[in-house]
Enzyme design. Structure first.
Site, PDB file in Angstrom:
ATOM      1  N   ARG A  60      -9.807   5.672   1.629  1.00 18.85           N
ATOM      2  CA  ARG A  60      -8.284   5.732   1.763  1.00 18.85           C
ATOM      3  C   ARG A  60      -8.099   6.980   1.603  1.00 18.85           C
ATOM      4  O   ARG A  60      -8.446   7.351   0.624  1.00 18.85           O
ATOM      5  CB  ARG A  60      -8.216   4.276   2.117  1.00 18.85           C
ATOM      6  N   GLY A  61      -6.272   7.064   0.953  1.00 17.01           N
ATOM      7  CA  GLY A  61      -5.440   7.939   0.561  1.00 17.01           C
ATOM      8  C   GLY A  61      -6.186   9.326   1.250  1.00 17.01           C
ATOM      9  O   GLY A  61      -7.279   9.455   1.980  1.00 17.01           O
ATOM     10  N   ALA A  62      -5.291   9.280   1.334  1.00 21.45           N
ATOM     11  CA  ALA A  62      -5.411  11.430   2.347  1.00 21.45           C
ATOM     12  C   ALA A  62      -5.549  12.180   2.281  1.00 21.45           C
ATOM     13  O   ALA A  62      -6.257  12.369   3.333  1.00 21.45           O
ATOM     14  CB  ALA A  62      -3.337  11.768   2.486  1.00 21.45           C
ATOM     15  N   ARG A 103      -6.696   6.404  11.733  1.00 22.20           N
ATOM     16  CA  ARG A 103      -5.537   6.096  11.443  1.00 22.20           C
ATOM     17  C   ARG A 103      -4.866   7.685  11.645  1.00 22.20           C
ATOM     18  O   ARG A 103      -4.903   8.550  12.004  1.00 22.20           O
ATOM     19  CB  ARG A 103      -5.792   6.336   9.862  1.00 22.20           C
ATOM     20  N   ASP A 260       1.340  10.984   2.660  1.00 16.77           N
ATOM     21  CA  ASP A 260       0.373  10.547   3.315  1.00 16.77           C
ATOM     22  C   ASP A 260       0.838  12.193   4.493  1.00 16.77           C
ATOM     23  O   ASP A 260      -0.199  12.512   5.553  1.00 16.77           O
ATOM     24  CB  ASP A 260       0.356   9.613   4.273  1.00 16.77           C
ATOM     25  N   ASN A 270       4.734   7.916   2.840  1.00 17.94           N
ATOM     26  CA  ASN A 270       3.674   7.669   1.724  1.00 17.94           C
ATOM     27  C   ASN A 270       4.050   5.888   1.954  1.00 17.94           C
ATOM     28  O   ASN A 270       4.411   5.090   2.736  1.00 17.94           O
ATOM     29  CB  ASN A 270       3.932   7.705   0.735  1.00 17.94           C
ATOM     30  N   LYS A 271       2.805   5.117   1.371  1.00 22.70           N
ATOM     31  CA  LYS A 271       2.372   3.716   1.278  1.00 22.70           C
ATOM     32  C   LYS A 271       3.562   3.149   1.402  1.00 22.70           C
ATOM     33  O   LYS A 271       5.053   3.171   0.774  1.00 22.70           O
ATOM     34  CB  LYS A 271       2.093   3.360   0.235  1.00 22.70           C
TER      35      LYS A 271
HETATM   36  O1  MRU Z   1      -2.843   3.399   3.056  1.00 25.71           O
HETATM   37  P1  MRU Z   1      -3.318   3.810   2.677  1.00 25.71           P
HETATM   38  O2  MRU Z   1      -4.180   3.506   0.768  1.00 25.71           O
HETATM   39  O3  MRU Z   1      -4.507   4.778   2.961  1.00 25.71           O
HETATM   40  O4  MRU Z   1      -2.513   4.585   1.606  1.00 25.71           O
HETATM   41  C1  MRU Z   1      -2.377   5.707   0.740  1.00 25.71           C
HETATM   42  C2  MRU Z   1      -1.405   5.623   0.270  1.00 25.71           C
HETATM   43  O5  MRU Z   1       0.296   5.882   0.506  1.00 25.71           O
HETATM   44  C3  MRU Z   1      -0.998   7.069  -0.868  1.00 25.71           C
HETATM   45  O6  MRU Z   1      -0.189   7.517  -1.639  1.00 25.71           O
HETATM   46  C4  MRU Z   1      -1.739   8.206  -0.244  1.00 25.71           C
HETATM   47  O7  MRU Z   1      -2.396   8.443   0.897  1.00 25.71           O
HETATM   48  C5  MRU Z   1      -1.348   9.782  -1.663  1.00 25.71           C
HETATM   49  S1  MRU Z   1      -3.064  10.118  -1.608  1.00 25.71           S
HETATM   50  C6  MRU Z   1      -3.014  11.079  -2.785  1.00 25.71           C
END
Ligand code: MRU
Length: 371
Positions: A60-62, A103, A260, A270-271
């Site tokens: 996970r994470g963009a 996603r 993201d 973002n989250k």
């Molecule tokens: O749902 P997730 O865990 O994939 O969400 C991740 C985030 O919101 C991160 O802050 C974002 O992807 C930045 S990654 C460098």
């Protein structure tokens, strides 16, 4: 490389988010749903397993989603059994579309898959074996570029930390979710300034990082605190609803978050919970920075309203991480957006690998050739 830098690099390599599996028949990821209690690597060798891992946030994470999807697509394309270019391309596109459906919010997923498609299309007249090799190379290039991008973001972020340290002697950073090593190919985006600080000889007392736990999936508590503390950084975790008091007490000097998808006007998804942080930071006049690789900036999405927000199962709110359900059965928990959008006016700066952007972001992005 001196010994502390090497120790940091070794640690980051130990928890590397994604690499090739055996003989490039799979991708090898660290299953992030098990952290911090268990460090387990798993090999994903089919499109279904890769899709599931992205959907369930094992990876996970963009940026990490983009890199994993590109490497996964290369692995799956490597297994297409035909010598006919047309047939190959058709099957390649099927796999690509399937992975793209995992996603919806992180634009890096589509960016990386589109880049793979462009390379495939441009080389279609070559023999299948050559095309497959080119796809492996391109996926690796996407990964390697991400490492460098993180470092550049880290250097710019570090220069902001240095200014604060000069004035105050120590720096307190707040971050949300995980925009760290685990969310990228290596150094993270929002964590990169801290890793660069370590490389520059900063010691434990120079910097503290406050990690929002990040309900409901606890990426801040489980992942960011895990990786920063293991890297030797003074780390604490607070519940999301404590961030306001922390800021009021002047304990926070600067906020770094990841993203993201950034719209053309600088609105940043973002989250979930990030926009609340930005609003509070604005109230208490605390600088709020979004760390964004250029692959996260989506020039085709004009403003935040147009960013698709992923809605997830309410099991994440009701039961996940608890021994017993925490909410009565007849209570509605169906509202579970994974992201929110921070208004660009609330963002002090967007740190990209090419430079620091400021409001109005459309102009700033275009000055740096980002859009
Ligand atoms: O749902 P997730 O865990 O994939 O969400 C991740 C985030 O919101 C991160 O802050 C974002 O992807 C930045 S990654 C460098």
């Amino acid at each position: 490389m001196d010994s502390s830098q090497k120790a940091l690099d070794d640690f980051l390599d130990d928890i590397i988010t994604v690499k090739w599996g055996r003989e490039k028949q799979s991708i090898d990821i660290i299953d992030q749903t098990l952290l911090p209690t268990e460090i387990l690597r798993v090999e994903l060798d089919t499109k279904e397993k890769i899709w599931e891992a992205i959907k369930k946030l094992r990876v996970r994470g963009a940026p990490a989603i983009g890199v994993s999807a590109a490497m996964g697509l290369a692995v799956c394309a490597g297994k297409i059994n035909t010598t006919d270019q047309k047939e190959f391309y058709k099957e390649f596109l099927n796999i690509k579309e399937y992975l793209a459906s995992a996603r919806p919010t992180a634009v890096n997923l589509f960016w990386a898959l589109n880049r793979m498609e462009n390379v495939c299309k441009a080389n279609l007249e070559k023999d299948i074996c050559t095309i497959k090799n080119i796809l492996f190379e391109e996926a690796w290039k996407i990964r390697e570029e991400d490492v460098q991008i993180s470092r550049n973001i880290g250097k710019i972020g570090f220069s902001l930390l240095e200014k604060i340290k000069k004035e105050k002697g120590t720096v307190n950073v707040l971050t949300h979710c995980n925009a760290g090593t685990l969310a990228t190919a290596k150094y993270g985006t929002a964590t990169a300034p801290m890793y660069i600080a370590l490389e520059n000889g900063w010691q434990r007392n120079d910097i503290s990082v406050f990690c929002d736990e990040t309900r409901p999936l606890l990426q801040g508590a489980r992942l960011t605190a895990f990786e920063l503390s293991h890297a030797g950084i003074k780390t604490s975790v607070q519940c999301d609803n404590m961030a306001s008091l922390l800021m009021k007490k002047k304990a926070i000097d600067i906020i770094f978050v990841g993203c993201d998808r950034v719209a053309a006007n600088g609105d940043a998804a973002n989250k979930i919970g990030t926009s609340a942080l930005a609003i509070i930071a604005d109230y208490y006049k605390i600088p709020f920075y979004v760390c964004a690789p250029s692959s996260t900036i989506d020039k085709d999405t004009l403003c935040g309203e147009d960013i698709p927000i992923e809605m997830r199962s309410d099991d994440e709110i009701r039961t996940m991480w608890y021994n017993h359900p925490m909410i009565s059965e007849n209570v509605d928990t169906s509202f579970n957006p994974a992201f929110d959008v921070t208004d660009s006016k609330l963002i002090t700066g967007i740190i990209t690998e090419r430079g620091l952007c400021s409001y109005p972001y459309d102009k700033s992005f275009s000055n740096l050739g980002l859009v």
